[in-house]
Design a protein around this motif. Structure first.
Motif, PDB file in Angstrom:
ATOM      1  N   THR A   7       0.862  -1.177   0.000  1.00 15.22           N
ATOM      2  CA  THR A   7       0.000   0.000   0.000  1.00 15.22           C
ATOM      3  C   THR A   7       0.902   1.231   0.000  1.00 15.22           C
ATOM      4  O   THR A   7       1.955   1.247   0.633  1.00 15.22           O
ATOM      5  CB  THR A   7      -0.921   0.030   1.242  1.00 15.22           C
ATOM      6  OG1 THR A   7      -0.127  -0.050   2.432  1.00 15.22           O
ATOM      7  CG2 THR A   7      -1.889  -1.145   1.207  1.00 15.22           C
ATOM      8  N   LYS A   8       0.476   2.248  -0.747  1.00 15.56           N
ATOM      9  CA  LYS A   8       1.267   3.465  -0.881  1.00 15.56           C
ATOM     10  C   LYS A   8       0.394   4.693  -0.652  1.00 15.56           C
ATOM     11  O   LYS A   8      -0.803   4.672  -0.950  1.00 15.56           O
ATOM     12  CB  LYS A   8       1.904   3.558  -2.272  1.00 15.56           C
ATOM     13  CG  LYS A   8       3.027   2.583  -2.530  1.00 15.56           C
ATOM     14  CD  LYS A   8       3.591   2.740  -3.942  1.00 15.56           C
ATOM     15  CE  LYS A   8       4.393   4.004  -4.124  1.00 15.56           C
ATOM     16  NZ  LYS A   8       5.010   4.101  -5.469  1.00 15.56           N
ATOM     17  N   GLU A   9       1.025   5.722  -0.154  1.00 13.20           N
ATOM     18  CA  GLU A   9       0.416   7.043  -0.101  1.00 13.20           C
ATOM     19  C   GLU A   9       1.324   7.976  -0.875  1.00 13.20           C
ATOM     20  O   GLU A   9       2.387   8.360  -0.399  1.00 13.20           O
ATOM     21  CB  GLU A   9       0.265   7.516   1.349  1.00 13.20           C
ATOM     22  CG  GLU A   9      -0.742   6.714   2.159  1.00 13.20           C
ATOM     23  CD  GLU A   9      -0.926   7.252   3.567  1.00 13.20           C
ATOM     24  OE1 GLU A   9      -0.294   8.301   3.887  1.00 13.20           O
ATOM     25  OE2 GLU A   9      -1.687   6.639   4.322  1.00 13.20           O
ATOM     26  N   GLY A  10       0.918   8.301  -2.082  1.00 15.97           N
ATOM     27  CA  GLY A  10       1.784   9.066  -2.967  1.00 15.97           C
ATOM     28  C   GLY A  10       3.008   8.253  -3.332  1.00 15.97           C
ATOM     29  O   GLY A  10       2.896   7.141  -3.861  1.00 15.97           O
ATOM     30  N   THR A  11       4.179   8.803  -3.027  1.00 17.57           N
ATOM     31  CA  THR A  11       5.419   8.082  -3.338  1.00 17.57           C
ATOM     32  C   THR A  11       5.963   7.309  -2.141  1.00 17.57           C
ATOM     33  O   THR A  11       7.054   6.740  -2.218  1.00 17.57           O
ATOM     34  CB  THR A  11       6.507   9.078  -3.800  1.00 17.57           C
ATOM     35  OG1 THR A  11       6.737  10.038  -2.769  1.00 17.57           O
ATOM     36  CG2 THR A  11       6.097   9.765  -5.093  1.00 17.57           C
ATOM     37  N   ARG A  12       5.206   7.273  -1.053  1.00 21.22           N
ATOM     38  CA  ARG A  12       5.681   6.588   0.148  1.00 21.22           C
ATOM     39  C   ARG A  12       4.984   5.245   0.320  1.00 21.22           C
ATOM     40  O   ARG A  12       3.756   5.149   0.246  1.00 21.22           O
ATOM     41  CB  ARG A  12       5.453   7.441   1.394  1.00 21.22           C
ATOM     42  CG  ARG A  12       6.309   8.687   1.438  1.00 21.22           C
ATOM     43  CD  ARG A  12       6.180   9.400   2.765  1.00 21.22           C
ATOM     44  NE  ARG A  12       6.724   8.612   3.880  1.00 21.22           N
ATOM     45  CZ  ARG A  12       8.016   8.554   4.183  1.00 21.22           C
ATOM     46  NH1 ARG A  12       8.909   9.210   3.457  1.00 21.22           N
ATOM     47  NH2 ARG A  12       8.432   7.840   5.214  1.00 21.22           N
ATOM     48  N   LEU A  13       5.813   4.226   0.544  1.00 20.07           N
ATOM     49  CA  LEU A  13       5.266   2.930   0.915  1.00 20.07           C
ATOM     50  C   LEU A  13       4.667   3.037   2.310  1.00 20.07           C
ATOM     51  O   LEU A  13       5.319   3.540   3.232  1.00 20.07           O
ATOM     52  CB  LEU A  13       6.372   1.865   0.937  1.00 20.07           C
ATOM     53  CG  LEU A  13       6.681   1.091  -0.334  1.00 20.07           C
ATOM     54  CD1 LEU A  13       7.878   0.190  -0.094  1.00 20.07           C
ATOM     55  CD2 LEU A  13       5.499   0.278  -0.781  1.00 20.07           C
ATOM     56  N   ASP A  14       3.451   2.551   2.451  1.00 16.67           N
ATOM     57  CA  ASP A  14       2.792   2.593   3.753  1.00 16.67           C
ATOM     58  C   ASP A  14       2.870   1.245   4.466  1.00 16.67           C
ATOM     59  O   ASP A  14       3.061   1.162   5.668  1.00 16.67           O
ATOM     60  CB  ASP A  14       1.332   3.011   3.580  1.00 16.67           C
ATOM     61  CG  ASP A  14       0.574   2.988   4.890  1.00 16.67           C
ATOM     62  OD1 ASP A  14       0.955   3.743   5.798  1.00 16.67           O
ATOM     63  OD2 ASP A  14      -0.396   2.198   4.999  1.00 16.67           O
ATOM     64  N   GLY A  15       2.713   0.152   3.706  1.00 18.17           N
ATOM     65  CA  GLY A  15       2.738  -1.169   4.314  1.00 18.17           C
ATOM     66  C   GLY A  15       2.818  -2.254   3.262  1.00 18.17           C
ATOM     67  O   GLY A  15       2.692  -2.007   2.058  1.00 18.17           O
ATOM     68  N   ILE A  16       3.070  -3.469   3.729  1.00 14.00           N
ATOM     69  CA  ILE A  16       3.086  -4.627   2.838  1.00 14.00           C
ATOM     70  C   ILE A  16       2.214  -5.720   3.438  1.00 14.00           C
ATOM     71  O   ILE A  16       2.100  -5.842   4.656  1.00 14.00           O
ATOM     72  CB  ILE A  16       4.518  -5.163   2.602  1.00 14.00           C
ATOM     73  CG1 ILE A  16       5.160  -5.639   3.909  1.00 14.00           C
ATOM     74  CG2 ILE A  16       5.375  -4.121   1.932  1.00 14.00           C
ATOM     75  CD1 ILE A  16       6.498  -6.324   3.706  1.00 14.00           C
ATOM     76  N   THR A  17       1.571  -6.470   2.572  1.00 14.93           N
ATOM     77  CA  THR A  17       0.823  -7.643   3.008  1.00 14.93           C
ATOM     78  C   THR A  17       1.581  -8.882   2.571  1.00 14.93           C
ATOM     79  O   THR A  17       2.234  -8.901   1.523  1.00 14.93           O
ATOM     80  CB  THR A  17      -0.593  -7.657   2.415  1.00 14.93           C
ATOM     81  OG1 THR A  17      -0.518  -7.566   0.982  1.00 14.93           O
ATOM     82  CG2 THR A  17      -1.409  -6.487   2.938  1.00 14.93           C
ATOM     83  N   LEU A  18       1.493  -9.928   3.390  1.00 15.51           N
ATOM     84  CA  LEU A  18       2.282 -11.140   3.188  1.00 15.51           C
ATOM     85  C   LEU A  18       1.400 -12.367   3.182  1.00 15.51           C
ATOM     86  O   LEU A  18       0.278 -12.356   3.699  1.00 15.51           O
ATOM     87  CB  LEU A  18       3.336 -11.255   4.294  1.00 15.51           C
ATOM     88  CG  LEU A  18       4.333 -10.105   4.381  1.00 15.51           C
ATOM     89  CD1 LEU A  18       4.949 -10.030   5.763  1.00 15.51           C
ATOM     90  CD2 LEU A  18       5.412 -10.252   3.321  1.00 15.51           C
TER      91      LEU A  18
END
Length: 669
Positions: free
Chosen positions: A134-145
């Motif tokens: 998941t991203k907010e603009g150019t920043r990674l917010d989180g990952i799902t595994l």
């Protein structure tokens, strides 16, 4: 601090669920995807800096290839190995009773990587593969595994301030939206000469090997392992990837040896090309077909050699972009091929009896990879995706025509690509893609090569699948360099977190300063290194000339005893009082003196000694090594401590290359 988490297949379901619950939706300072050697070093570095860290590994073993069979370290030049990377090789040295050890058993490397994680507060999660980000603009917010035991079902998610991709494949980088390349660029892309298609002589078949099932009959079809296609002009770009293989651990110690038996899916026809190669190049020994490097305790690190060997050429092109299940198929195919090759050489009637007898002295080690049927779980993924970042490292950087000034590491190895294709050329089978071009000194790697473009991702670092052309990556892609870049990336992540800035905005001078002050990441005192090129710390007298061998760093000097008295004084300015182990670097060649005079001033008195070099044994991919000058207690005096090396009484050429003073408690942890 959260409890360490080890998610493994063998855990009971309720324990597994409990562990996942502890990290689900957790927020970390730094999330590292990939438990390679770079990933471990990065996790240790950031954790010791006080950051909350999670290290996620899709398999069940730490260290990647460094613990997966590559015990014959590809060094290039030890000058490039610094910080925790160097600490790793010192830890292997401690195990084997030497200063630094560059040749080691897989289980020893794995134990050291585990030790790093046990001595820091980073959380470790095994058996998890990235699903999405998941991203907010150019920043990674989180990952799902997702768990490797239940693919397709989300098992956990992790949020972090900064992310790092330390995999060999670049999966997080790709999911995050960073630009990347797979395969070989056309030479025209970066103005190179060694990229793209290259038909050369290295690891090549001799002329005259017929490629057809029925010799001379194209209608009978091609032998296994040969592609039906045409050879494109040199320098042409494509999506082909240099061959993968296994770095094979075998042993000839009978009580530790498991026999090499016929593997599943064995097909002797896969090795017909080897039969035909040996008709032209008759068998002399196992080293005809394998690079058979010996490791401690009767073990091996076996690598590819010549036209037909352990490289499974052309069978990995799908791997970089494949999903987990498809990659497992490719990995299994490589395992079957390699085990089949070992069995073939030891049992096929076409192989001379003396070779079969030699091969049958070897088997799988009982004490290696015990949870994986004594076979390495790590395929040698030499190259997969490569990021296209703020700067792309190219052949020009390797050969010094372009030099970056924002370095966060150095590389020094030959530009090295294994073969990428096997096809018919002028009616004969030929391998294509092998390039081995060296002859250049260590070169700096740009910080901008380990960060994505600013408009794509601003809180991601990529120290393994970094921004480099195919041929430049061939020089950079060595395990010690990955560890160095992993540590630099972790320091950069810490600065980005502390300052609340994008990774692209981190001041490289801040990274350098942190690494210089705390190179071992955990507060241990730094070594004091004095190189012959440090003009403010070395005083020369006599006749010194440029060194003729491969020494430590970009250059060194040497003097011949027959030309009179020459001396080089290495002055340790601002050295803290304490106990130190002293070493000098010895680049050995045929004219090297067997005995060298040296003096040490400890701040109070001068001692004079003779260094016996006649018994120095240099092993591995290097012609030089550190040699001990002894242990000294340095005191505060009116003049700084020094080490003087001279040609006094020398019976040959004396090198003045580098001196290092290592705190005596360096490996006390």
């Amino acid at each position: 601090m959260m409890k360490k988490i080890f998610v493994q297949v063998v855990l009971f379901v309720f324990v597994y669920a409990s562990c996942i619950a502890q990290v689900k939706n957790a927020l970390y300072d730094l999330c590292i995807y990939g438990g390679t050697s770079a990933g471990v070093v990065a996790a240790y570095t950031a954790s010791k800096a006080g950051k909350s860290v999670v290290l996620i590994e899709s398999g069940h073993r730490l260290g990647g290839l460094s613990s997966g069979g590559l015990g014959q370290t590809d060094i290039g030049n030890k000058y490039v190995v610094r910080g925790l990377a160097l600490d790793f090789y010192r830890k292997t040295g401690t195990h084997y009773g030497t200063f630094e050890q560059w040749i080691f058993e897989p289980k020893i490397a794995e134990a050291i990587f585990k030790q790093y994680m046990e001595q820091c507060d980073a959380d470790v999660v095994y058996g998890q593969v990235i699903m999405d980000v998941t991203k907010e603009g150019t920043r990674l917010d989180g990952i799902t595994l997702q768990s490797t035991e239940k693919m397709g079902v989300q098992s956990m998610s992790v949020k972090a301030k900064v992310f790092m991709d330390c995999t060999y494949e670049g999966d997080l980088m790709a999911k995050a939206g960073a630009s990347y390349h797979v395969g070989r660029e056309d030479n025209s892309v970066y103005g190179e000469t060694l990229n793209g298609v290259q038909l050369m002589t290295g690891h090549q078949f001799p002329d005259g090997i017929d490629p057809y099932v029925k010799r001379g009959d194209p209608s009978s079809g091609l032998l296994w392992g040969i592609r039906d296609g045409e050879l494109l002009p040199d320098g042409t770009g494509d999506r082909k990837v240099q061959a993968y293989n296994y770095r094979i651990a075998l042993t000839n110690v009978s009580e530790n040896r498991i026999p090499i038996t016929k593997p599943a899916n064995y097909d002797p026809d896969r090795y017909e090309l080897l039969r035909r190669q040996k008709e032209i190049q008759p068998w002399k020994g196992l080293n005809d077909v394998f690079i058979w490097s010996l490791m401690p305790n009767g073990k091996t690190d076996i690598n590819n050699r010549n036209g037909f060997s352990t490289d499974m050429i052309g069978m990995n092109w799908d791997y970089p972009e494949a999903d987990y299940e498809r990659r497992q198929e490719i990995i299994k195919a490589h395992e079957d091929y390699t085990k089949g090759l070992l069995y073939f050489v030891g049992n096929d009637p076409s192989v001379p009896r003396f070779i079969r007898d030699e091969m049958q002295q070897w088997g799988y080690p009982k004490d290696e990879y015990v949870s994986n049927n004594h076979w390495s779980p790590q395929l040698y993924v030499r190259e997969a995706r490569r990021m296209i970042g703020e700067v792309v490292m190219t052949q020009h950087h390797c050969q010094g025509r372009e030099v970056v000034d924002d370095e966060v590491g150095f590389a020094a190895y030959t530009m090295d690509s294994h073969n990428c294709d096997r096809l018919v050329v002028n009616g004969m089978v030929k391998n294509e893609g092998n390039v081995e071009v060296g002859g250049f000194p260590p070169f700096p790697i740009s910080y901008r090569a380990i960060v994505p473009k600013r408009g794509e991702v601003t809180n991601l670092l990529v120290p393994v699948c970094l921004s480099a052309s195919h041929i430049a990556f061939g020089s950079i892609r060595m395990e010690p360099v990955f560890m160095v870049l992993g540590q630099s990336a972790a320091v950069a992540a810490c600065h980005a977190i502390d300052q609340g800035i994008d990774v692209q905005a981190v001041d490289v001078n801040d990274i350098k300063a942190t690494l210089a002050a705390n190179p071992k990441a955990d507060g241990r005192e730094p070594d004091v290194l004095i190189n012959s090129t440090d003009s403010d710390a070395v005083q020369f007298a006599g006749n010194w000339k440029k060194g003729r061998s491969k020494g430590y760093g970009r250059t060194y000097v040497e003097a011949d005893g027959k030309d009179g008295l020459s001396s080089a004084t290495f002055i340790a300015k601002s050295l803290k009082p304490g106990r130190y182990q002293l070493y000098t670097y010895f680049p050995k060649h045929a004219e090297s003196a067997t005995k060298v005079s040296y003096r040490v001033f400890d701040g109070k008195r001068v001692s004079e000694n003779i260094l016996d070099l006649s018994t120095v044994e240099i092993k591995g991919q290097t012609s030089s090594t550190w040699v001990s000058l002894g242990s000294y207690t340095i005191v505060k005096g009116s003049e700084p401590a020094f080490v003087e090396i001279s040609t006094k009484g020398a019976d040959g050429v004396v090198a003045a290359n580098a001196v290092i003073l290592v705190p005596s408690d360096d490996q006390a942890l």
